[in-house]
Design a protein around this motif. Structure first.
Motif, PDB file in Angstrom:
ATOM      1  N   HIS A   1     -12.882  52.581 106.190  1.00 42.35           N
ATOM      2  CA  HIS A   1     -12.775  51.238 106.781  1.00 42.35           C
ATOM      3  C   HIS A   1     -12.335  50.244 105.720  1.00 42.35           C
ATOM      4  O   HIS A   1     -12.453  50.502 104.516  1.00 42.35           O
ATOM      5  CB  HIS A   1     -14.093  50.799 107.435  1.00 42.35           C
ATOM      6  CG  HIS A   1     -15.264  50.791 106.491  1.00 42.35           C
ATOM      7  ND1 HIS A   1     -15.458  49.801 105.549  1.00 42.35           N
ATOM      8  CD2 HIS A   1     -16.291  51.651 106.357  1.00 42.35           C
ATOM      9  CE1 HIS A   1     -16.561  50.053 104.881  1.00 42.35           C
ATOM     10  NE2 HIS A   1     -17.082  51.175 105.333  1.00 42.35           N
ATOM     11  N   GLY A   2     -11.808  49.099 106.152  1.00 41.90           N
ATOM     12  CA  GLY A   2     -11.337  48.077 105.241  1.00 41.90           C
ATOM     13  C   GLY A   2     -12.500  47.387 104.537  1.00 41.90           C
ATOM     14  O   GLY A   2     -13.663  47.596 104.849  1.00 41.90           O
TER      15      GLY A   2
ATOM     16  N   ALA B   1     -12.845  38.589 110.140  1.00 41.40           N
ATOM     17  CA  ALA B   1     -12.258  39.921 110.006  1.00 41.40           C
ATOM     18  C   ALA B   1     -10.745  39.834 109.825  1.00 41.40           C
ATOM     19  O   ALA B   1     -10.081  38.981 110.413  1.00 41.40           O
ATOM     20  CB  ALA B   1     -12.572  40.753 111.238  1.00 41.40           C
ATOM     21  N   ASN B   2     -10.230  40.713 108.990  1.00 44.39           N
ATOM     22  CA  ASN B   2      -8.779  40.812 108.865  1.00 44.39           C
ATOM     23  C   ASN B   2      -8.206  41.362 110.173  1.00 44.39           C
ATOM     24  O   ASN B   2      -8.848  42.161 110.851  1.00 44.39           O
ATOM     25  CB  ASN B   2      -8.416  41.765 107.721  1.00 44.39           C
ATOM     26  CG  ASN B   2      -8.631  41.135 106.360  1.00 44.39           C
ATOM     27  OD1 ASN B   2      -8.300  39.982 106.157  1.00 44.39           O
ATOM     28  ND2 ASN B   2      -9.211  41.893 105.443  1.00 44.39           N
ATOM     29  N   PRO B   3      -7.006  40.932 110.550  1.00 42.52           N
ATOM     30  CA  PRO B   3      -6.404  41.463 111.775  1.00 42.52           C
ATOM     31  C   PRO B   3      -6.132  42.953 111.634  1.00 42.52           C
ATOM     32  O   PRO B   3      -5.969  43.468 110.524  1.00 42.52           O
ATOM     33  CB  PRO B   3      -5.099  40.661 111.896  1.00 42.52           C
ATOM     34  CG  PRO B   3      -4.802  40.195 110.512  1.00 42.52           C
ATOM     35  CD  PRO B   3      -6.123  39.983 109.851  1.00 42.52           C
ATOM     36  N   LEU B   4      -6.074  43.646 112.773  1.00 46.32           N
ATOM     37  CA  LEU B   4      -5.757  45.068 112.740  1.00 46.32           C
ATOM     38  C   LEU B   4      -4.330  45.260 112.234  1.00 46.32           C
ATOM     39  O   LEU B   4      -3.462  44.414 112.462  1.00 46.32           O
ATOM     40  CB  LEU B   4      -5.890  45.673 114.139  1.00 46.32           C
ATOM     41  CG  LEU B   4      -7.293  45.757 114.738  1.00 46.32           C
ATOM     42  CD1 LEU B   4      -7.223  46.364 116.130  1.00 46.32           C
ATOM     43  CD2 LEU B   4      -8.224  46.566 113.852  1.00 46.32           C
ATOM     44  N   PRO B   5      -4.068  46.369 111.548  1.00 44.45           N
ATOM     45  CA  PRO B   5      -2.697  46.622 111.090  1.00 44.45           C
ATOM     46  C   PRO B   5      -1.777  46.893 112.281  1.00 44.45           C
ATOM     47  O   PRO B   5      -2.235  47.287 113.360  1.00 44.45           O
ATOM     48  CB  PRO B   5      -2.857  47.874 110.223  1.00 44.45           C
ATOM     49  CG  PRO B   5      -4.051  48.576 110.788  1.00 44.45           C
ATOM     50  CD  PRO B   5      -4.984  47.465 111.213  1.00 44.45           C
ATOM     51  N   SER B   6      -0.511  46.706 112.073  1.00 44.39           N
ATOM     52  CA  SER B   6       0.451  47.008 113.128  1.00 44.39           C
ATOM     53  C   SER B   6       0.501  48.515 113.362  1.00 44.39           C
ATOM     54  O   SER B   6       0.530  49.306 112.415  1.00 44.39           O
ATOM     55  CB  SER B   6       1.847  46.522 112.735  1.00 44.39           C
ATOM     56  OG  SER B   6       2.823  47.063 113.603  1.00 44.39           O
ATOM     57  N   ALA B   7       0.515  48.912 114.633  1.00 47.57           N
ATOM     58  CA  ALA B   7       0.605  50.332 114.975  1.00 47.57           C
ATOM     59  C   ALA B   7       1.959  50.907 114.563  1.00 47.57           C
ATOM     60  O   ALA B   7       2.148  52.122 114.551  1.00 47.57           O
ATOM     61  CB  ALA B   7       0.384  50.522 116.473  1.00 47.57           C
ATOM     62  N   LYS B   8       2.904  50.025 114.218  1.00 47.23           N
ATOM     63  CA  LYS B   8       4.243  50.481 113.839  1.00 47.23           C
ATOM     64  C   LYS B   8       4.361  50.800 112.345  1.00 47.23           C
ATOM     65  O   LYS B   8       5.367  51.358 111.919  1.00 47.23           O
ATOM     66  CB  LYS B   8       5.282  49.419 114.217  1.00 47.23           C
ATOM     67  CG  LYS B   8       5.386  49.206 115.728  1.00 47.23           C
ATOM     68  CD  LYS B   8       6.408  48.128 116.059  1.00 47.23           C
ATOM     69  CE  LYS B   8       6.490  47.895 117.571  1.00 47.23           C
ATOM     70  NZ  LYS B   8       7.446  46.824 117.907  1.00 47.23           N
TER      71      LYS B   8
ATOM     72  N   GLY C   1      -8.486  50.279 106.843  1.00 49.23           N
ATOM     73  CA  GLY C   1      -8.757  51.678 106.549  1.00 49.23           C
ATOM     74  C   GLY C   1      -8.504  52.522 107.779  1.00 49.23           C
ATOM     75  O   GLY C   1      -7.776  52.117 108.694  1.00 49.23           O
ATOM     76  N   LEU C   2      -9.132  53.685 107.820  1.00 51.25           N
ATOM     77  CA  LEU C   2      -8.908  54.631 108.909  1.00 51.25           C
ATOM     78  C   LEU C   2      -9.292  54.046 110.260  1.00 51.25           C
ATOM     79  O   LEU C   2      -8.510  54.116 111.215  1.00 51.25           O
ATOM     80  CB  LEU C   2      -9.714  55.906 108.646  1.00 51.25           C
ATOM     81  CG  LEU C   2      -9.670  56.962 109.756  1.00 51.25           C
ATOM     82  CD1 LEU C   2      -8.288  57.593 109.852  1.00 51.25           C
ATOM     83  CD2 LEU C   2     -10.724  58.041 109.539  1.00 51.25           C
TER      84      LEU C   2
ATOM     85  N   ASN D   1      -8.032  64.660 110.543  1.00 50.25           N
ATOM     86  CA  ASN D   1      -7.939  65.237 109.201  1.00 50.25           C
ATOM     87  C   ASN D   1      -7.577  64.079 108.282  1.00 50.25           C
ATOM     88  O   ASN D   1      -6.409  63.757 108.093  1.00 50.25           O
ATOM     89  CB  ASN D   1      -6.877  66.333 109.154  1.00 50.25           C
ATOM     90  CG  ASN D   1      -6.845  67.076 107.827  1.00 50.25           C
ATOM     91  OD1 ASN D   1      -7.614  66.774 106.906  1.00 50.25           O
ATOM     92  ND2 ASN D   1      -5.953  68.048 107.723  1.00 50.25           N
ATOM     93  N   LYS D   2      -8.599  63.413 107.752  1.00 45.87           N
ATOM     94  CA  LYS D   2      -8.369  62.195 106.963  1.00 45.87           C
ATOM     95  C   LYS D   2      -7.642  62.528 105.660  1.00 45.87           C
ATOM     96  O   LYS D   2      -8.071  63.406 104.916  1.00 45.87           O
ATOM     97  CB  LYS D   2      -9.697  61.508 106.643  1.00 45.87           C
ATOM     98  CG  LYS D   2      -9.503  60.155 105.924  1.00 45.87           C
ATOM     99  CD  LYS D   2     -10.806  59.562 105.444  1.00 45.87           C
ATOM    100  CE  LYS D   2     -11.238  60.113 104.105  1.00 45.87           C
ATOM    101  NZ  LYS D   2     -10.345  59.718 102.980  1.00 45.87           N
ATOM    102  N   PRO D   3      -6.551  61.822 105.366  1.00 42.91           N
ATOM    103  CA  PRO D   3      -5.868  62.047 104.089  1.00 42.91           C
ATOM    104  C   PRO D   3      -6.699  61.520 102.913  1.00 42.91           C
ATOM    105  O   PRO D   3      -7.443  60.539 103.051  1.00 42.91           O
ATOM    106  CB  PRO D   3      -4.571  61.234 104.228  1.00 42.91           C
ATOM    107  CG  PRO D   3      -4.469  60.852 105.673  1.00 42.91           C
ATOM    108  CD  PRO D   3      -5.859  60.820 106.195  1.00 42.91           C
ATOM    109  N   ALA D   4      -6.581  62.151 101.769  1.00 47.61           N
ATOM    110  CA  ALA D   4      -7.225  61.646 100.556  1.00 47.61           C
ATOM    111  C   ALA D   4      -6.617  60.295 100.192  1.00 47.61           C
ATOM    112  O   ALA D   4      -5.421  60.062 100.399  1.00 47.61           O
ATOM    113  CB  ALA D   4      -7.033  62.630  99.408  1.00 47.61           C
ATOM    114  N   GLY D   5      -7.432  59.395  99.674  1.00 50.18           N
ATOM    115  CA  GLY D   5      -6.951  58.085  99.257  1.00 50.18           C
ATOM    116  C   GLY D   5      -7.063  57.015 100.316  1.00 50.18           C
ATOM    117  O   GLY D   5      -6.885  55.831 100.036  1.00 50.18           O
TER     118      GLY D   5
END
Length: 321
Positions: free
Chosen positions: A116-117, A79-86, A124-125, A108-112
């Motif tokens: 998930h990754g 699995a890819n590492p989680l993105p930075s919360a920053k 992803g979200l 409220n998920k933004p378009a685009g």
């Protein structure tokens, strides 16, 4: 962006913790062995390579707290590492939370933004939310939205909540309402579409759905919200939850959704682009469900983003000014 690589995993044992009881063993394995093909998970179950308390089990076996699961060697994707919360993109999601408590969250998920990754996407979200809420170890999507669709999406923060919400989905006890801008004047008498949908996955991995007698039963309710010169804003409420259901049912009715890259009409899309629309006009604007703990009914509304709102204003709309 880190590449996904295959790693070999030896035999290992997992003890079922609280929160996972009553989950089917096949669903548990599919969640634990991310990147392993579904067919392989069922093969190792069928062959008895997976054992629970040293015994063979069927896919429908329901786990109990303290069960010891033997998982054989399988090749899984790292699995890819989680993105930075920053990251700005991750931080921006804080402002899109519509409702949150200790067991669930509605975004409220933004378009685009993919839910998930994968498929070349580092995250992803759900990966972003796990980064923002590191203490919510059991966080999972309750349902999905297409990448280009915006609006309400429900996330469970505990396994017990996930089970309850999934049961509501299965029993059609959860109400999801979408806003869609479609080509032409929707006919007032068309309030319900029941057309079976068949999903095909192309070699490229792209999913394409069409109405086909061999497909799965699919039902959507439609209601006119506002009519314009060459298009109609409709509210769509899916009764079943098939891939691309609203998009394909709208097309089947002769009213493709504006700026739909897969099922749309290019001439209509050009008209819509002239009034500034550059994305699929499909928005999950309302979600109603029963809270898994309190059993109170909760309704969450997701406001239209500025791009969709401005499109309606330019068309002369009055509903969302």
């Amino acid at each position: 962006m880190s590449e996904q690589t295959n790693i070999s995993q030896g035999v290992h044992f997992q003890t079922v913790e609280s929160g996972y009881e009553e989950q089917r063993i096949d669903n548990y394995l599919l969640a634990q062995l991310k990147g392993v093909p579904k067919s392989l998970v069922y093969r190792i179950l069928r062959k008895g390579e997976v054992r629970v308390n040293k015994k063979r089990v069927k896919p429908e076996y329901k786990l109990q707290v303290g069960d010891v699961i033997r998982i054989p060697p399988v090749r899984i994707a790292e699995a890819n590492p989680l993105p930075s919360a920053k990251l700005d993109q991750v931080q921006a999601l804080q402002h899109q939370i519509l409702y949150e408590d200790e067991v669930l969250m509605v975004m409220n998920k933004p378009a685009g933004l993919a839910v998930h990754g994968g498929s070349g996407l580092q995250f992803g979200l759900i990966e972003s939310l796990r980064s923002l809420r590191p203490d919510a170890k059991q966080m999972e999507l309750v349902h999905r939205l297409d990448r280009e669709t915006s609006g309400c999406i429900l996330i469970a923060k505990r396994r017990s909540a996930l089970r309850s919400l999934h049961e509501q989905l299965r029993n059609k006890a959860m109400d999801k309402q979408y806003l869609a801008l479609v080509r032409g004047h929707w006919q007032k008498h068309v309030k319900f579409i029941a057309a079976p949908l068949l999903k095909n996955t192309l070699k490229s991995g792209e999913r394409v759905v069409r109405v086909d007698a061999a497909g799965k039963p699919s039902e959507t309710r439609f209601r006119i919200v506002e009519q314009f010169a060459h298009c109609t804003l409709v509210e769509a409420s899916p009764i079943t939850g098939r891939t691309h259901q609203i998009r394909v049912h709208a097309l089947h009715a002769g009213h493709p959704i504006a700026c739909d890259p897969k099922y749309g009409d290019s001439d209509f899309d050009q008209q819509m682009q002239q009034v500034g629309l550059n994305r699929l006009f499909l928005h999950a604007h309302k979600l109603t469900f029963k809270h898994p703990q309190t059993e109170k009914q909760i309704t969450v509304d997701a406001p239209l983003d500025e791009a969709l709102r401005q499109t309606l204003i330019r068309l002369g709309g009055r509903c969302f000014i």
